[in-house]
Design a protein around this motif. Structure first.
Motif, PDB file in Angstrom:
ATOM      1  N   UNK A 134     -10.582   3.786  -8.868  1.00  0.00           N
ATOM      2  CA  UNK A 134      -9.771   4.789  -8.167  1.00  0.00           C
ATOM      3  C   UNK A 134      -9.393   4.254  -6.797  1.00  0.00           C
ATOM      4  N   UNK A 135      -8.102   4.131  -6.549  1.00  0.00           N
ATOM      5  CA  UNK A 135      -7.618   3.606  -5.279  1.00  0.00           C
ATOM      6  C   UNK A 135      -7.969   4.562  -4.146  1.00  0.00           C
ATOM      7  N   UNK A 136      -8.575   4.023  -3.093  1.00  0.00           N
ATOM      8  CA  UNK A 136      -9.019   4.860  -1.979  1.00  0.00           C
ATOM      9  C   UNK A 136      -8.242   4.587  -0.699  1.00  0.00           C
ATOM     10  N   UNK A 137      -7.811   3.339  -0.500  1.00  0.00           N
ATOM     11  CA  UNK A 137      -7.161   3.007   0.769  1.00  0.00           C
ATOM     12  C   UNK A 137      -6.209   1.829   0.584  1.00  0.00           C
ATOM     13  N   UNK A 138      -5.070   1.907   1.267  1.00  0.00           N
ATOM     14  CA  UNK A 138      -4.089   0.822   1.293  1.00  0.00           C
ATOM     15  C   UNK A 138      -3.864   0.447   2.746  1.00  0.00           C
ATOM     16  N   UNK A 139      -3.997  -0.843   3.046  1.00  0.00           N
ATOM     17  CA  UNK A 139      -3.809  -1.319   4.409  1.00  0.00           C
ATOM     18  C   UNK A 139      -2.768  -2.421   4.417  1.00  0.00           C
ATOM     19  N   UNK A 140      -1.767  -2.261   5.273  1.00  0.00           N
ATOM     20  CA  UNK A 140      -0.754  -3.301   5.398  1.00  0.00           C
ATOM     21  C   UNK A 140      -1.247  -4.352   6.392  1.00  0.00           C
ATOM     22  N   UNK A 144       2.087  -9.120   5.875  1.00  0.00           N
ATOM     23  CA  UNK A 144       2.954  -8.366   4.972  1.00  0.00           C
ATOM     24  C   UNK A 144       2.285  -8.046   3.659  1.00  0.00           C
ATOM     25  N   UNK A 145       1.154  -8.700   3.377  1.00  0.00           N
ATOM     26  CA  UNK A 145       0.391  -8.398   2.167  1.00  0.00           C
ATOM     27  C   UNK A 145      -0.288  -7.034   2.320  1.00  0.00           C
ATOM     28  N   UNK A 146      -0.768  -6.507   1.210  1.00  0.00           N
ATOM     29  CA  UNK A 146      -1.450  -5.219   1.208  1.00  0.00           C
ATOM     30  C   UNK A 146      -2.881  -5.400   0.738  1.00  0.00           C
ATOM     31  N   UNK A 147      -3.814  -4.811   1.484  1.00  0.00           N
ATOM     32  CA  UNK A 147      -5.205  -4.839   1.064  1.00  0.00           C
ATOM     33  C   UNK A 147      -5.527  -3.504   0.401  1.00  0.00           C
ATOM     34  N   UNK A 148      -6.079  -3.560  -0.800  1.00  0.00           N
ATOM     35  CA  UNK A 148      -6.436  -2.376  -1.557  1.00  0.00           C
ATOM     36  C   UNK A 148      -7.948  -2.231  -1.588  1.00  0.00           C
ATOM     37  N   UNK A 149      -8.410  -1.040  -1.295  1.00  0.00           N
ATOM     38  CA  UNK A 149      -9.847  -0.760  -1.400  1.00  0.00           C
ATOM     39  C   UNK A 149     -10.036   0.382  -2.390  1.00  0.00           C
ATOM     40  N   UNK A 150     -10.966   0.196  -3.312  1.00  0.00           N
ATOM     41  CA  UNK A 150     -11.228   1.190  -4.339  1.00  0.00           C
ATOM     42  C   UNK A 150     -12.540   1.916  -4.054  1.00  0.00           C
ATOM     43  N   UNK A 151     -12.713   3.057  -4.659  1.00  0.00           N
ATOM     44  CA  UNK A 151     -13.863   3.909  -4.349  1.00  0.00           C
ATOM     45  C   UNK A 151     -15.193   3.234  -4.641  1.00  0.00           C
ATOM     46  N   UNK A 152     -15.204   2.298  -5.600  1.00  0.00           N
ATOM     47  CA  UNK A 152     -16.462   1.608  -5.914  1.00  0.00           C
ATOM     48  C   UNK A 152     -16.726   0.433  -4.980  1.00  0.00           C
ATOM     49  N   UNK A 153     -15.878   0.276  -3.936  1.00  0.00           N
ATOM     50  CA  UNK A 153     -16.067  -0.795  -2.961  1.00  0.00           C
ATOM     51  C   UNK A 153     -15.284  -2.063  -3.260  1.00  0.00           C
ATOM     52  N   UNK A 154     -14.726  -2.171  -4.454  1.00  0.00           N
ATOM     53  CA  UNK A 154     -13.965  -3.366  -4.817  1.00  0.00           C
ATOM     54  C   UNK A 154     -12.701  -3.445  -3.964  1.00  0.00           C
TER      55      UNK A 154
END
Length: 433
Positions: A134-140, A144-154
């Motif tokens: 489950x996607x929890x956070x998106x950071x630009x 210009x790349x995007x960092x994705x953080x998921x609820x399980x810490x991945x």
């Protein structure tokens, strides 16, 4: 010594029809490295039946999964009609829309949603699929790349983020923070019964049938394998805040709303074995279906319409078709992916704007019908308002032609080298474009 070109990192959020179709198409691009993220612990389809229209079948052919369907799982009426419309009170047949000119291969079919999902999954590399994510956070990032953080810490870092995560899209919420969904005031009920029980009702049609009335409407259809679907859209005035996912419901919640319908309809409703309800939400049309130069929205994430036209899967497949070809277009011309996304938006945003315009006309018609006091007059007016040929183009729309025209026009506008069949072709720019 040769250096390996860095691959474009793509994240697909959601493993519904949109996400799976995009995965199939991105897998055809050798310069792309993709992964699908799905919040569910296992893939299982919600709901019951799904319509596969002419243009949806054509896109299924493009995806290369047509042969993954077993004809025994598809309901196609023996007389070849697309849909029937009946007066809910009298059961009189008001209109039977044919499919003249439609290739046999693309005739309208009705089936279980799980049948479509399985056909797509057979063409997807399961090693690219990560469940319980489950996607929890998106950071630009500054790059210009995007960092994705998921609820399980991945965590993952990507160059392109494709939001295929449905009407309550987390990706859309990041791209458009002020966007809000609203309850439409209508709740959908999806019920299943044994086909043998429903068809034992004398006079009940084995057809794709809309039963029309002044307010609520009913849809009945065979889904094959002894499964019959009975679906209703009912206007509710409860003050209780509804939820959009399936909740168990009582048969009486449906049958009580159709007491003034034909006795054969009421007998069919009595055959229901299980029923679930789904509060319907929608939202205003988006100004664009892309954002940040690195985000694309596809499927319900790009056009929250609550399945108004029965073309949800088809639109999702069209989105996947265009976004992958737009990224390929940019890659072949050594352009940034943001240019490809802009071209994707030029093709798809106008299409969805046109669909919203149709819905606005439907809403106006619905208000005017409230003045009618006769059941029969209201049923007739629904057909005039919503089932004329004014929006039949939706079911025969050719996204291939729309993409080709947009790509060629953009190449001409830029005056760049277009690559065709391995040969660079210089295109003259036109001053009036």
């Amino acid at each position: 010594m040769t250096t390996q070109t860095k691959k474009l990192r793509v994240a697909l959020i959601g493993a519904g029809p949109a996400g799976l179709a995009a995965a199939i198409e991105f897998a055809k691009l050798p310069f792309v490295e993709y992964r699908i993220y799905e919040q569910a612990r296992e893939l299982r389809e919600m709901g019951a039946g799904i319509s596969i229209q002419h243009n949806t079948w054509r896109m299924i052919d493009v995806l290369g999964v047509y042969d993954n369907f077993d004809p025994k799982d598809l309901f196609r009426p023996v007389d070849g009609h697309g849909v029937q419309h009946r007066n809910g009170r009298t059961a009189e047949l008001l209109l039977s829309k044919g499919q003249e000119g439609t290739p046999t291969r693309y005739l309208h079919a009705r089936t279980m949603r799980s049948v479509l999902q399985k056909a797509l999954l057979r063409a997807v590399d399961h090693s690219k699929l990560r469940l319980s994510s489950r996607l929890a956070q998106i950071t630009e990032l500054p790059s210009g790349a995007l960092r994705l953080r998921f609820k399980d810490g991945y965590q993952d870092e990507v160059d392109l983020l494709v939001g295929a995560d449905g009407i309550r899209s987390i990706v859309r919420q990041f791209a458009y923070p002020n966007y809000r969904l609203r309850y439409t005031g209508t709740t959908a009920y999806r019920a299943l019964a044994d086909a043998s029980d429903v068809l034992s009702v004398p006079g009940f049609p084995d057809a794709n049938t809309f039963w029309h009335g002044p307010d609520d409407r009913l849809y009945t259809c065979n889904l094959q394998n002894n499964v019959y679907e009975i679906a209703a859209r009912i206007r509710l005035t409860d003050d209780v805040a509804p939820v959009s996912w399936g909740q168990d419901a009582r048969v009486q919640e449906v049958s009580n709303r159709f007491k003034n319908f034909s006795p054969i309809v009421q007998r069919a409703l009595a055959k229901i074995k299980v029923v679930k309800k789904y509060a319907l939400f929608n939202g205003p049309r988006l100004p664009r279906v892309v954002s940040h130069g690195s985000i694309a929205l596809i499927g319900d994430a790009s056009h929250p319409l609550s399945g108004e036209f029965g073309t949800g899967a088809g639109c999702a497949f069209e989105d996947a078709y265009v976004v992958t070809r737009a990224i390929q277009w940019a890659h072949e011309r050594e352009l940034p992916i943001s240019d490809g996304l802009d071209l994707f938006d030029k093709v798809r945003a106008p299409h969805y704007h046109a669909m919203f315009d149709i819905l606005n006309r439907f809403a106006q018609s619905s208000v005017s019908r409230q003045k009618l006091t006769s059941f029969d007059e209201a049923a007739d007016q629904v057909l005039l308002d919503e089932w004329s040929d004014g929006h039949s183009w939706l079911y025969r729309y050719s996204v291939e032609d729309a993409w080709r025209q947009a790509r060629e026009a953009e190449d001409v506008r830029r005056g760049i080298l277009a690559r065709g069949n391995g040969v660079d072709i210089e295109i003259e720019s036109s001053s009036h474009l």
